[in-house]
Design a protein around this motif. Structure first.
Motif, short mmCIF file in Angstrom:
data_model
loop_
_atom_site.label_atom_id
_atom_site.label_comp_id
_atom_site.label_asym_id
_atom_site.label_seq_id
_atom_site.Cartn_x
_atom_site.Cartn_y
_atom_site.Cartn_z
N SER A 1 -9.15 3.08 9.46
CA SER A 1 -8.33 1.95 9.69
C SER A 1 -8.78 0.88 8.93
O SER A 1 -8.00 -0.16 8.77
N SER A 2 -10.10 0.93 8.50
CA SER A 2 -10.57 -0.32 7.74
C SER A 2 -11.52 0.05 6.85
O SER A 2 -12.59 0.90 6.87
N ALA A 3 -11.36 -0.10 5.54
CA ALA A 3 -12.22 0.22 4.66
C ALA A 3 -12.29 -0.64 3.12
O ALA A 3 -11.17 -1.17 2.95
N GLY A 4 -13.47 -0.48 2.66
CA GLY A 4 -13.57 -1.40 1.58
C GLY A 4 -13.43 -0.33 0.25
O GLY A 4 -13.23 1.02 0.34
N VAL A 5 -13.15 -0.98 -1.02
CA VAL A 5 -13.15 0.08 -2.21
C VAL A 5 -13.98 -0.22 -3.42
O VAL A 5 -14.17 -1.55 -3.66
N LEU A 6 -14.30 0.49 -3.63
CA LEU A 6 -15.30 0.60 -5.10
C LEU A 6 -14.75 -0.20 -6.14
O LEU A 6 -13.53 0.21 -6.65
N ASP A 7 -15.52 -1.04 -6.70
CA ASP A 7 -14.93 -1.83 -7.80
C ASP A 7 -15.53 -1.02 -9.21
O ASP A 7 -16.58 -1.07 -9.43
N ILE A 8 -14.65 -0.27 -9.73
CA ILE A 8 -15.11 0.52 -10.86
C ILE A 8 -15.30 0.01 -12.03
O ILE A 8 -15.79 0.33 -12.96
N THR A 9 -14.87 -1.47 -12.08
CA THR A 9 -15.19 -2.40 -13.28
C THR A 9 -16.51 -2.90 -13.39
O THR A 9 -16.84 -3.43 -14.21
N ASN A 10 -17.09 -2.74 -12.15
CA ASN A 10 -18.48 -3.01 -11.86
C ASN A 10 -19.68 -1.90 -12.50
O ASN A 10 -19.39 -0.72 -12.37
N TYR B 1 -0.62 1.29 -4.56
CA TYR B 1 -0.46 0.16 -3.41
C TYR B 1 -1.31 0.46 -2.40
O TYR B 1 -1.26 -0.19 -1.31
N ASN B 2 -2.41 1.47 -2.55
CA ASN B 2 -3.53 1.36 -1.53
C ASN B 2 -4.54 0.52 -1.75
O ASN B 2 -5.74 0.22 -0.83
N LEU B 3 -4.40 -0.07 -2.87
CA LEU B 3 -5.43 -1.16 -3.20
C LEU B 3 -5.29 -2.20 -2.21
O LEU B 3 -4.26 -2.68 -1.76
N PRO B 4 -6.35 -3.17 -2.03
CA PRO B 4 -6.23 -4.47 -1.19
C PRO B 4 -5.04 -5.18 -1.75
O PRO B 4 -5.01 -5.26 -2.95
N HIS B 5 -4.35 -5.95 -1.08
CA HIS B 5 -3.18 -6.74 -1.59
C HIS B 5 -3.72 -7.83 -2.20
O HIS B 5 -3.03 -8.16 -3.35
N TYR B 6 -4.90 -8.32 -2.14
CA TYR B 6 -5.42 -9.66 -2.86
C TYR B 6 -6.60 -9.12 -3.36
O TYR B 6 -7.69 -9.70 -3.17
N TYR B 7 -6.46 -7.94 -4.25
CA TYR B 7 -7.59 -7.57 -4.71
C TYR B 7 -8.08 -8.25 -6.06
O TYR B 7 -7.32 -8.92 -6.56
N GLN B 8 -9.48 -8.41 -6.00
CA GLN B 8 -9.80 -8.92 -7.34
C GLN B 8 -11.17 -8.10 -7.72
O GLN B 8 -12.30 -7.92 -7.21
N CYS B 9 -11.22 -7.39 -9.09
CA CYS B 9 -12.31 -6.75 -9.41
C CYS B 9 -13.11 -7.59 -10.57
O CYS B 9 -12.69 -8.85 -11.02
N ARG B 10 -14.26 -7.13 -10.84
CA ARG B 10 -15.20 -8.00 -11.77
C ARG B 10 -14.34 -8.11 -13.16
O ARG B 10 -14.67 -9.20 -13.98
N GLN B 11 -13.58 -7.13 -13.68
CA GLN B 11 -13.10 -7.24 -14.80
C GLN B 11 -11.72 -6.96 -14.66
O GLN B 11 -10.89 -6.35 -13.49
N THR B 12 -10.69 -7.64 -15.26
CA THR B 12 -9.35 -7.72 -15.23
C THR B 12 -8.68 -6.48 -15.43
O THR B 12 -8.88 -5.63 -16.66
#
Length: 826
Positions: free
Chosen positions: A528-537, A568-579
């Motif tokens: 019900s609550s999870a983070g997402v790996l930033d693959i641009t890192n 759409y499973n990404l967080p709504h206000y997502y921000q990755c290291r690279q665009t």
């Protein structure tokens, strides 16, 4: 005696006065006809005879010339008080008044003139009537002449306006032709109204539309300034500082491609191009599957939606997307990945529209200050060859022999998805062992263990409590001939120990505008609550691969099933290291990064994954609708260039009776209870002819002789007929991107019936399959393309290019037809 006769009598004392009068009248008549400026008045009195009064010099007014015979003309005198008509009638000699005869000489000059006019009124009226009657034919002729002249004038005016119109039209057409030729040979484009047309090799129009729909009609175009022009030969047109269009042409022989790029120059302008949705019975395909599961985009109808992978139960597009669209009349489009693409289809207006528009989620990472629409249109004579051009790619690059063996094993052997409940406690070692023992009677293959092999999603370690001896269990499965696959995700539950480690290393996607201090959270299945790996890192992928390699080394698993969810499973206000260009870039980069780990399949894709990785169809509901959706997904994914598709579990992946308001991945849904027997049989029949088969419930669970017999017969058909064809067409799929399972129009794109048939398909080019997709039916309509076909049920020969009506298909059979050589005789 008449007056005329009186004038002709010889002169004697009694007639001298009349003779003088006649002569005077004659003189007056002749004088009236001459150009006389001095009037002459003749007064007739009883006692003095005729008195002539001249006003002015009479000598100057007389005509001294001779007549036509050389004789001198006599002077003529006329009474100026009588008209020409009255002068032709002599006055009566006397009038009777009160029984007393009175001579005309008894009156003075004025009385004589008045009485003579009264007496001759009847004669004058008769003379006037006669003149009118004589003039009547002339009046009629004159009116006819005037009517004729009126018609001629109207005709001349009409011809004048027609000539002006033709000259104007020719002028406009000429300049439009000049404008067209200045752009490319097969393009007709009017920069004023922005109507765009493409011609084929026979100069026949194949597609038309309006470019720049959102630009006002009052905006005048002009050629771009030198600073905005490109050096690649493209044409640049600008609309008054509002938008700029670059057009270019690429000649590939029989293929002709045109690139179009719109640049918005003012905020708020959304570059939009609309093309005909249906033309000459042509249909649009591509883009993947849509929310309504329409067979063709030409049957869809929806407002502008962001083009991104999603859940078709909630979003407009499914889990497999590709920015490629093709029309059966020989036109294809390919949209750039950098375009913030939105698609809208309006069947009422007959429009298929592309739009560039940023938003707050799908295209929140604005790659340009203002939106740009960049795409390519290609045309050729044949839809089949055009599809080959647009999807052509070699999938052999970098493949190892082990990869090819895995690919062939997925075609030959089933995939076994161990059924579980909605919680982690529903899976343990004994369930895995028992399932494999029951499945071995049907065949070997890959056993897929879902994410419940971990205690929490993102642990990337085996739950020792429920799987204390999993290593030994996997060894047993390997000895039986199975290959074990673990399901992994890029999500890390907040309950996992790895979550704290990832936060500390800053390996997760962060909330937008948080300065990388707050991890962005989402929900996925049992977490019900999870983070997402930033693959641009650059540190995230090595961190993940290290954990996956440790699992492979310890448990000898053969690969992984990458469960990515959708964009759409990404967080709504997502921000990755690279665009990222769009959310689907996440799945693309992660899939590419994990190729070395060994991926059997992925749950979503926007480009074709490297073999032996398959693309899974969306999870299907255990209903007849889910059965139809499975076939539609396999065929549509094949059209956009995914040759290797893994269908969902036979019988369905979950069971929900009501509509969904959120994505399926938001729920932790276990495998459905045993599906209806008829549904299971029909689903099994369909899956037999698809690129891969995936079981969850086993046929033996029904404890039915019918189900067991059908399963054995279909197993034989797949091993003897289907697998051989799949292997035969494997090379074309690897070399050219052709799907293994194809819609009928790929066999014969010129056959109109093949375009509309949505519930039949072919395996390669040699096998037609017509499954039953509705409950309680044992007959259907079947269409066979041109050729001779052998019936798979009764072995009879069937001639193609015709329909078979009310074709009987018993519950234990499926209609399929094998193509025979062209010289086959009945």
């Amino acid at each position: 005696m008449s007056a005329l006769g009186a004038c002709r009598m010889p002169q004697d004392p009694l007639t001298s006065q009349r003779t003088s009068e006649c002569e005077s009248n004659k003189m007056v008549d002749d004088g009236a006809s001459s150009n006389v400026s001095t009037p002459v008045v003749v007064v007739n009195t009883p006692d003095k005879g005729v008195t002539t009064i001249n006003f002015g010099n009479t000598d100057d007014n007389n005509d001294d010339s001779d007549d036509e015979f050389g004789n001198a003309k006599k002077p003529v005198y006329r009474d100026r008080f009588r008209s020409r008509r009255r002068a032709s009638i002599a006055p009566l000699p006397a009038l009777r008044l009160n029984s007393k005869e009175m001579l005309a000489s008894d009156f003075d000059t004025h009385s004589v003139a008045s009485n003579q006019a009264s007496i001759t009124s009847i004669n004058s009226l008769a003379s006037l009537l006669r003149e009118k009657m004589q003039a009547f034919p002339q009046l009629i002729r004159k009116k006819k002449r005037e009517t004729k002249d009126y018609k001629i004038k109207i005709f001349v005016i009409m011809m004048f306006f027609i000539i002006i119109f033709l000259i104007g039209y020719a002028y406009i057409a000429y300049h439009q032709q000049i404008l067209t030729r200045s752009y490319f040979q097969k393009i007709k484009f009017n920069s004023q109204d922005r109507i765009f047309r493409i011609l084929n090799h026979e100069d026949k129009e194949v597609i038309s539309g309006q470019l720049g729909v959102t630009i006002g009609s009052d905006s005048a175009p002009f050629h771009c300034l030198e600073d905005h022009r490109r050096k690649d030969g493209s044409v640049c047109i600008e609309w008054n500082g509002i938008a700029r269009l670059h057009m270019n042409f690429e000649n590939k022989g029989v293929f002709r491609c045109y690139t179009m790029q719109w640049q918005a120059l003012i905020p708020g302008l959304l570059p939009t191009d609309c093309y005909e949705l249906q033309r000459d019975n042509g249909l649009w395909f591509g883009g993947g599957i849509t929310k309504g599961q329409e067979w063709s985009l030409s049957y869809a109808n929806f407002d502008f939606k962001p083009y991104a992978s999603g859940d078709i139960k909630v979003h407009q597009f499914g889990n497999g997307v590709k920015r490629y669209f093709i029309n059966s009349i020989g036109v294809a489009m390919q949209v750039s990945e950098q375009t913030p693409l939105q698609i809208g289809i309006n069947r009422t207006a007959n429009q298929f529209c592309l739009r560039a528009a940023n938003d707050e989620f799908t295209f929140v990472n604005r790659l340009t200050e203002l939106p740009q629409l960049d795409y390519k249109i290609c045309t050729t004579e044949d839809m089949r060859s055009l599809h080959m051009l647009m999807t052509q790619q070699s999938l052999w690059d970098g493949l190892k022999e082990a990869d090819i063996q895995v690919l062939k094993s997925l075609l030959e052997e089933p995939v076994w998805k161990i059924p579980t409940g909605p919680t982690v406690e529903s899976l343990n070692e004994s369930i895995i062992c028992d399932y494999s023992e029951n499945a071995i009677s049907i065949g070997l293959g890959h056993i897929v263990i879902n994410e419940f092999w971990q205690e929490n999603i993102g642990d990337f370690t085996v739950d020792k409590t429920r799987f204390p001896t999993l290593k030994d269990t996997i060894d047993v499965l390997h000895r039986r001939g199975f290959k074990v696959v673990f399901t992994i995700q890029p999500f890390i539950s907040t309950d996992s120990a790895n979550f704290k480690d990832a936060v500390r290393r800053k390996l997760l996607i962060y909330e937008r505008y948080s300065e990388r201090s707050i991890p962005a959270l989402t929900r996925y299945k049992s977490s019900s609550s999870a983070g997402v790996l930033d693959i641009t890192n650059n540190a995230s992928i090595p961190w993940l691969i290290e954990k996956l390699q440790r699992i492979k080394d310890e448990y000898q698993v053969k690969g992984f099933y990458l469960d990515l969810g959708t964009g759409y499973n990404l967080p709504h206000y997502y921000q990755c290291r690279q665009t990222l260009d769009n959310p689907d870039m996440y799945a693309r980069q992660l899939t590419s990064s994990l190729e070395s780990a060994g991926l059997m399949a992925v749950s979503t894709a926007s480009v074709v994954p490297k073999p032996p990785t398959f693309l899974s169809t969306p999870p299907a509901n255990a209903t007849w609708e889910g059965l139809r959706e499975t076939l539609a997904a396999v065929l549509n994914y094949g059209v956009i260039g995914y040759p290797f598709v893994l269908p969902g579990a036979i019988g369905g992946d979950y069971l929900l009776h009501g509509p969904l308001h959120k994505m399926v991945s938001f729920y932790s849904l276990g495998q459905p209870e045993l599906p209806d027997q008829e549904l299971f049989i029909r689903w099994l029949q369909l899956a037999t002819f698809l690129p891969a088969m995936q079981f969850s419930h086993l046929p033996s669970e029904y404890r039915s002789d019918l189900v067991t017999r059908v399963a054995q017969e279909l197993k034989e058909v797949r091993q003897t007929v289907v697998i051989a064809l799949l292997k035969k067409y494997l090379n074309p799929s690897m070399n050219e991107g052709w799907p293994l399972v194809r819609p009928l129009w790929m066999l014969d794109p010129h056959d109109p019936a093949c375009l509309i048939v949505s519930d039949e398909f072919s395996v390669g080019e040699e096998l037609i399959v017509a499954p039953i997709l509705d409950a309680g039916r044992e007959e259907r309509e079947v269409y066979l393309p041109q050729g001779v076909w052998k019936d798979g049920i009764d072995g009879s020969l069937r001639k193609g290019s015709r329909w078979m009506h009310s074709y009987r298909v018993p519950k234990d059979k499926i209609a399929y037809f094998r193509k025979m050589p062209d010289n086959t005789r009945f």
